[in-house]
Design a protein around this motif. Structure first.
Motif, PDB file in Angstrom:
ATOM      1  N   TRP A   1       0.860  -1.175   0.000  1.00  0.00           N
ATOM      2  CA  TRP A   1       0.000   0.000   0.000  1.00  0.00           C
ATOM      3  C   TRP A   1       0.902   1.232   0.000  1.00  0.00           C
ATOM      4  CZ3 TRP A   1      -5.109   0.197  -0.799  1.00  0.00           C
ATOM      5  CH2 TRP A   1      -5.872  -0.955  -0.571  1.00  0.00           C
ATOM      6  N   TYR A   2       0.667   2.111  -0.948  1.00  0.00           N
ATOM      7  CA  TYR A   2       1.328   3.406  -1.027  1.00  0.00           C
ATOM      8  C   TYR A   2       0.276   4.494  -0.804  1.00  0.00           C
ATOM      9  CZ  TYR A   2       5.520   1.402  -3.302  1.00  0.00           C
ATOM     10  OH  TYR A   2       6.664   0.697  -3.593  1.00  0.00           O
ATOM     11  N   ARG A   3       0.759   5.685  -0.527  1.00  0.00           N
ATOM     12  CA  ARG A   3      -0.140   6.831  -0.476  1.00  0.00           C
ATOM     13  C   ARG A   3       0.558   8.063  -1.028  1.00  0.00           C
ATOM     14  NH1 ARG A   3      -0.620   7.826   6.105  1.00  0.00           N
ATOM     15  NH2 ARG A   3       1.494   8.679   6.424  1.00  0.00           N
ATOM     16  N   GLN A   4      -0.255   8.984  -1.517  1.00  0.00           N
ATOM     17  CA  GLN A   4       0.278  10.239  -2.035  1.00  0.00           C
ATOM     18  C   GLN A   4      -0.636  11.371  -1.619  1.00  0.00           C
ATOM     19  OE1 GLN A   4       1.024  10.366  -6.283  1.00  0.00           O
ATOM     20  NE2 GLN A   4       2.517  12.002  -6.000  1.00  0.00           N
ATOM     21  N   ALA A   5      -0.080  12.275  -0.831  1.00  0.00           N
ATOM     22  CA  ALA A   5      -0.811  13.454  -0.397  1.00  0.00           C
ATOM     23  C   ALA A   5      -0.553  14.591  -1.391  1.00  0.00           C
ATOM     24  CB  ALA A   5      -0.361  13.860   1.002  1.00  0.00           C
ATOM     25  N   PRO A   6      -1.448  15.567  -1.441  1.00  0.00           N
ATOM     26  CA  PRO A   6      -1.263  16.685  -2.386  1.00  0.00           C
ATOM     27  C   PRO A   6       0.079  17.367  -2.188  1.00  0.00           C
ATOM     28  CG  PRO A   6      -3.462  16.739  -1.458  1.00  0.00           C
ATOM     29  CD  PRO A   6      -2.715  15.679  -0.709  1.00  0.00           C
ATOM     30  N   GLY A   7       0.812  17.535  -3.281  1.00  0.00           N
ATOM     31  CA  GLY A   7       2.092  18.220  -3.228  1.00  0.00           C
ATOM     32  C   GLY A   7       3.234  17.402  -2.680  1.00  0.00           C
ATOM     33  N   LYS A   8       2.979  16.121  -2.411  1.00  0.00           N
ATOM     34  CA  LYS A   8       4.023  15.259  -1.859  1.00  0.00           C
ATOM     35  C   LYS A   8       4.272  14.068  -2.762  1.00  0.00           C
ATOM     36  CE  LYS A   8       3.348  16.427   3.014  1.00  0.00           C
ATOM     37  NZ  LYS A   8       3.199  15.867   4.395  1.00  0.00           N
ATOM     38  N   GLU A   9       5.431  13.435  -2.561  1.00  0.00           N
ATOM     39  CA  GLU A   9       5.752  12.250  -3.335  1.00  0.00           C
ATOM     40  C   GLU A   9       4.990  11.038  -2.791  1.00  0.00           C
ATOM     41  OE1 GLU A   9      10.291  13.401  -4.777  1.00  0.00           O
ATOM     42  OE2 GLU A   9       9.929  11.606  -3.570  1.00  0.00           O
ATOM     43  N   ARG A  10       4.808  10.063  -3.670  1.00  0.00           N
ATOM     44  CA  ARG A  10       4.176   8.827  -3.246  1.00  0.00           C
ATOM     45  C   ARG A  10       5.103   8.114  -2.275  1.00  0.00           C
ATOM     46  NH1 ARG A  10       1.255   5.192  -7.764  1.00  0.00           N
ATOM     47  NH2 ARG A  10       0.449   7.292  -8.156  1.00  0.00           N
ATOM     48  N   GLU A  11       4.547   7.597  -1.175  1.00  0.00           N
ATOM     49  CA  GLU A  11       5.347   6.912  -0.184  1.00  0.00           C
ATOM     50  C   GLU A  11       4.771   5.528   0.116  1.00  0.00           C
ATOM     51  OE1 GLU A  11       5.368   8.488   3.775  1.00  0.00           O
ATOM     52  OE2 GLU A  11       3.236   9.006   3.752  1.00  0.00           O
ATOM     53  N   LEU A  12       5.677   4.607   0.450  1.00  0.00           N
ATOM     54  CA  LEU A  12       5.273   3.258   0.830  1.00  0.00           C
ATOM     55  C   LEU A  12       4.759   3.279   2.261  1.00  0.00           C
ATOM     56  CD1 LEU A  12       5.141   0.209   0.208  1.00  0.00           C
ATOM     57  CD2 LEU A  12       7.496   0.054   1.038  1.00  0.00           C
ATOM     58  N   VAL A  13       3.561   2.762   2.455  1.00  0.00           N
ATOM     59  CA  VAL A  13       2.933   2.751   3.771  1.00  0.00           C
ATOM     60  C   VAL A  13       3.114   1.397   4.447  1.00  0.00           C
ATOM     61  CG1 VAL A  13       0.726   2.924   4.988  1.00  0.00           C
ATOM     62  CG2 VAL A  13       1.240   4.486   3.092  1.00  0.00           C
ATOM     63  N   ALA A  14       2.830   0.321   3.702  1.00  0.00           N
ATOM     64  CA  ALA A  14       2.895  -1.016   4.281  1.00  0.00           C
ATOM     65  C   ALA A  14       3.127  -2.026   3.176  1.00  0.00           C
ATOM     66  CB  ALA A  14       1.608  -1.340   5.033  1.00  0.00           C
ATOM     67  N   ALA A  15       3.767  -3.129   3.548  1.00  0.00           N
ATOM     68  CA  ALA A  15       4.055  -4.194   2.597  1.00  0.00           C
ATOM     69  C   ALA A  15       3.845  -5.535   3.277  1.00  0.00           C
ATOM     70  CB  ALA A  15       5.488  -4.081   2.083  1.00  0.00           C
ATOM     71  N   ILE A  16       3.461  -6.525   2.472  1.00  0.00           N
ATOM     72  CA  ILE A  16       3.266  -7.875   3.001  1.00  0.00           C
ATOM     73  C   ILE A  16       3.823  -8.870   1.985  1.00  0.00           C
ATOM     74  CG2 ILE A  16       0.892  -8.034   2.107  1.00  0.00           C
ATOM     75  CD1 ILE A  16       0.246  -9.662   4.695  1.00  0.00           C
ATOM     76  N   SER A  17       4.531  -9.852   2.474  1.00  0.00           N
ATOM     77  CA  SER A  17       5.146 -10.833   1.590  1.00  0.00           C
ATOM     78  C   SER A  17       4.089 -11.729   0.950  1.00  0.00           C
ATOM     79  CB  SER A  17       6.144 -11.681   2.387  1.00  0.00           C
ATOM     80  OG  SER A  17       5.484 -12.372   3.419  1.00  0.00           O
ATOM     81  N   SER A  18       4.518 -12.495  -0.031  1.00  0.00           N
ATOM     82  CA  SER A  18       3.575 -13.258  -0.833  1.00  0.00           C
ATOM     83  C   SER A  18       2.731 -14.231  -0.013  1.00  0.00           C
ATOM     84  CB  SER A  18       4.310 -14.004  -1.939  1.00  0.00           C
ATOM     85  OG  SER A  18       5.318 -14.833  -1.389  1.00  0.00           O
ATOM     86  N   ALA A  19       3.353 -14.856   0.981  1.00  0.00           N
ATOM     87  CA  ALA A  19       2.609 -15.805   1.822  1.00  0.00           C
ATOM     88  C   ALA A  19       2.017 -15.137   3.054  1.00  0.00           C
ATOM     89  CB  ALA A  19       3.521 -16.947   2.250  1.00  0.00           C
TER      90      ALA A  19
END
Length: 116
Positions: free
Chosen positions: A36-54
Motif C-alpha cells: 500500500w502506497y499513499r500520495q498526499a497533495p504536493g508530496k511524493e508517493r510513499e510506501l505505507v505497508a508491505a506484506i510478503s507473498s505468503a
C-alpha cells in the motif's frame, strides 16, 4: 488482463478507522508482494505497508506503525489495510501495488480524508 481495484476509502474524523481492500486478478496473486502506497497533495508517493507473498512478513512506514495493519487472503486475491487512530496527516490517495521482481501492477487509488 491485470486488474487491481481498491475500495473502502472515504471521509473519517480524526481518531476514526477505515479498512481498505484491494482485489486483484489477471496474475498469480499468491506469488506477489503486495504493498500500500499513499500520495498526499504536493508530496511524493510513499510506501505505507508491505506484506510478503505468503503473508509471513510485513513492514510499515514509521509514521503508521502501531496504527495500520496490512493483511492478505490469497484464496480471495485480496489485500487489506486496516487503519486505526487516523490523523489528518493520513489524508491522501491510497494505492495498491503488486510487485514481483521488475513487475509492478497499480490500482487507480482510493481517497482517504481525515477531517473533522
Amino acid at each position: 488482463q491485470v486488474q487491481v481495484v481498491e475500495s473502502g476509502g472515504g471521509l473519517v474524523q480524526p481518531g476514526g478507522s477505515l479498512r481498505l481492500s484491494c482485489a486483484a486478478s489477471g496474475f498469480t496473486f499468491s506469488t506477489f508482494t503486495m504493498n500500500w502506497y499513499r500520495q498526499a497533495p504536493g508530496k511524493e508517493r510513499e510506501l505505507v505497508a508491505a506484506i510478503s507473498s505468503a503473508g509471513l512478513s510485513t513492514n510499515y512506514a514509521d509514521s503508521v506503525k502501531g496504527r495500520f495493519t496490512i493483511s492478505r487472503t490469497n484464496a480471495k486475491n485480496t489485500v487489506y489495510l486496516q487503519m486505526n487512530s487516523l490523523k489528518p496527516e493520513d489524508t491522501a490517495v491510497y494505492y495498491c501495488n503488486a510487485n514481483r521482481w521488475s513487475l509492478h501492477y497499480w490500482g487507480q487509488g482510493t481517497q482517504v480524508t481525515v477531517s473533522s
